[in-house]
Enzyme design. Sequence first.
Site, PDB file in Angstrom:
ATOM      1  N   ARG A   1     -42.394 -57.820  43.610  1.00 50.25           N
ATOM      2  CA  ARG A   1     -43.310 -58.739  44.313  1.00 50.25           C
ATOM      3  C   ARG A   1     -42.590 -60.016  44.719  1.00 50.25           C
ATOM      4  O   ARG A   1     -42.845 -60.588  45.772  1.00 50.25           O
ATOM      5  CB  ARG A   1     -44.513 -59.070  43.410  1.00 50.25           C
ATOM      6  CG  ARG A   1     -45.507 -57.906  43.294  1.00 50.25           C
ATOM      7  CD  ARG A   1     -46.459 -58.113  42.128  1.00 50.25           C
ATOM      8  NE  ARG A   1     -47.132 -59.388  42.204  1.00 50.25           N
ATOM      9  CZ  ARG A   1     -47.496 -60.128  41.143  1.00 50.25           C
ATOM     10  NH1 ARG A   1     -47.281 -59.693  39.922  1.00 50.25           N
ATOM     11  NH2 ARG A   1     -48.092 -61.272  41.304  1.00 50.25           N
TER      12      ARG A   1
ATOM     13  N   HIS B   1     -52.737 -68.899  26.382  1.00 54.82           N
ATOM     14  CA  HIS B   1     -51.735 -68.726  27.437  1.00 54.82           C
ATOM     15  C   HIS B   1     -51.995 -69.736  28.542  1.00 54.82           C
ATOM     16  O   HIS B   1     -53.125 -69.903  28.983  1.00 54.82           O
ATOM     17  CB  HIS B   1     -51.809 -67.301  28.018  1.00 54.82           C
ATOM     18  CG  HIS B   1     -50.870 -67.099  29.155  1.00 54.82           C
ATOM     19  ND1 HIS B   1     -49.525 -66.868  28.965  1.00 54.82           N
ATOM     20  CD2 HIS B   1     -51.052 -67.137  30.498  1.00 54.82           C
ATOM     21  CE1 HIS B   1     -48.932 -66.749  30.143  1.00 54.82           C
ATOM     22  NE2 HIS B   1     -49.846 -66.914  31.090  1.00 54.82           N
TER      23      HIS B   1
HETATM   24  N1  URA Z   1     -46.947 -65.142  35.987  1.00 54.71           N
HETATM   25  C1  URA Z   1     -46.903 -63.836  35.678  1.00 54.71           C
HETATM   26  O1  URA Z   1     -46.606 -63.481  34.538  1.00 54.71           O
HETATM   27  N2  URA Z   1     -47.205 -62.945  36.627  1.00 54.71           N
HETATM   28  C2  URA Z   1     -47.545 -63.281  37.887  1.00 54.71           C
HETATM   29  O2  URA Z   1     -47.817 -62.423  38.684  1.00 54.71           O
HETATM   30  C3  URA Z   1     -47.588 -64.652  38.196  1.00 54.71           C
HETATM   31  C4  URA Z   1     -47.283 -65.553  37.217  1.00 54.71           C
END
Ligand code: URA
Length: 433
Positions: A168, A82
Amino acid sequence: MRMVDIIQKKRNGKELTTEEINFFVEGYTKGDIPDYQVSALMMAVYFQGMKSNEIATLTQAMVNSGETIDLSAIEGHKVDKHSTGGVGDKTTFIVGPLVASVGVPVAKMSGRGLGHTGGTLDKLEAIEGFHIEMTKEEFINNVNTHKLAVAGQTGNLAPADKKLYALRDVTATVDSIPLIAGSIMSKKLASGADGIVLDVKTGSGAFMKTLEDSEALAKEMVNIGNNLGRHTVAVISDMNQPLGFEVGNANEVREAVEVLQGKKVDDLRRLSLELSSHMAVIAEIFDTYEEAYKELEKNLDNGKAFEVFRSFVQAQGGNIDMIDDLSKLPQAKYQVEVKAEKDGYVSAIEAESIGIAAMYLGAGRATKDDQINHAVGITLKKKVGDEVKAGEAIVVLHTDDENPTDSIKKVQEAYEISNSKPEERPLIHNVIK
Ligand code: URA
């Protein structure tokens, strides 16, 4: 249990219990706890942080909020990679076939791009006919046969994260290390791999701009993975300029294929070998990183990794003529040069601005519903440390618009040209195990 008490506890800098974390994650996912209370909790976490065990509990709670993918029908030790998101990052197209060529099964779920970073699926769809829709049985069968398959994210993985991330995003609480770590790892853990190699980018084009923050994020993610039973390693890699020379879709596929055919694109080849070596060790194919690196480098140079890529493209319906003759990949109508305005050395290339310039051309999406133009993109003619003369091309824009003024302006903003040669930055800053 009351949500207000949980908010107050975290606001006062106290550690939350497993029961409290499960209570708010479950309650929020079901819609029993309102946005305003969860926003307040996110802000409290932003300022007070979380201990490693709290982050692991939060991650597990988000995994438990939805489906998980069972990869047990795939033989061998499945290892996923990832990246926290970079510009020009086409390592997946090299790393996947490369580790598969030594026997690591790669069952990859990938996403689409939004904003200045491109998505793996969008890039692969530059190959005519390539499709990512398959049944679970076909996916598993493809991995067992070719050791590599890439599918779109299906199922309802970590829905709590989806809801929390959206919240968020609009409450200025994205850039919190515990919350980012939990968010990324919840999706990776739900995707079912036995081991995970994380490519945590650092620098101007990355989420984390400083090495210190990137290392802190990497440590938390490695900790979560290892705590929850998945062998996890993080490589901190530089993103102070785009990776390789190509940014877009078809042109990124072309560059990756060229590396698979032995072309020495230094940073792209080096990072791909680094990530692959850690994956092959985690998969227990090799005992040491050094041994893995040596064997993988052989398979890059002898064409074995390229053969895996070919069979993977064919298995997913892609027109193999486009891979065997890269000039058949989609091509834009015009090539427009962007020229240096003065003599000097390239001292920085703001990766994010290059990504935005590519998006303006149509290579990326500004909104979720935008259509990608696979043919357009950017070729960097000069990278950091290169000498340039005024009037010399620094970039070529592949464009369907004869006069792409916004992209030209953005590229000019991205390039910094100084009088002296800049100090070289390492590509790999650190490895966290
Ligand atoms: N990528 C994500 O999947 N989550 C985050 O909080 C920030 C970047």
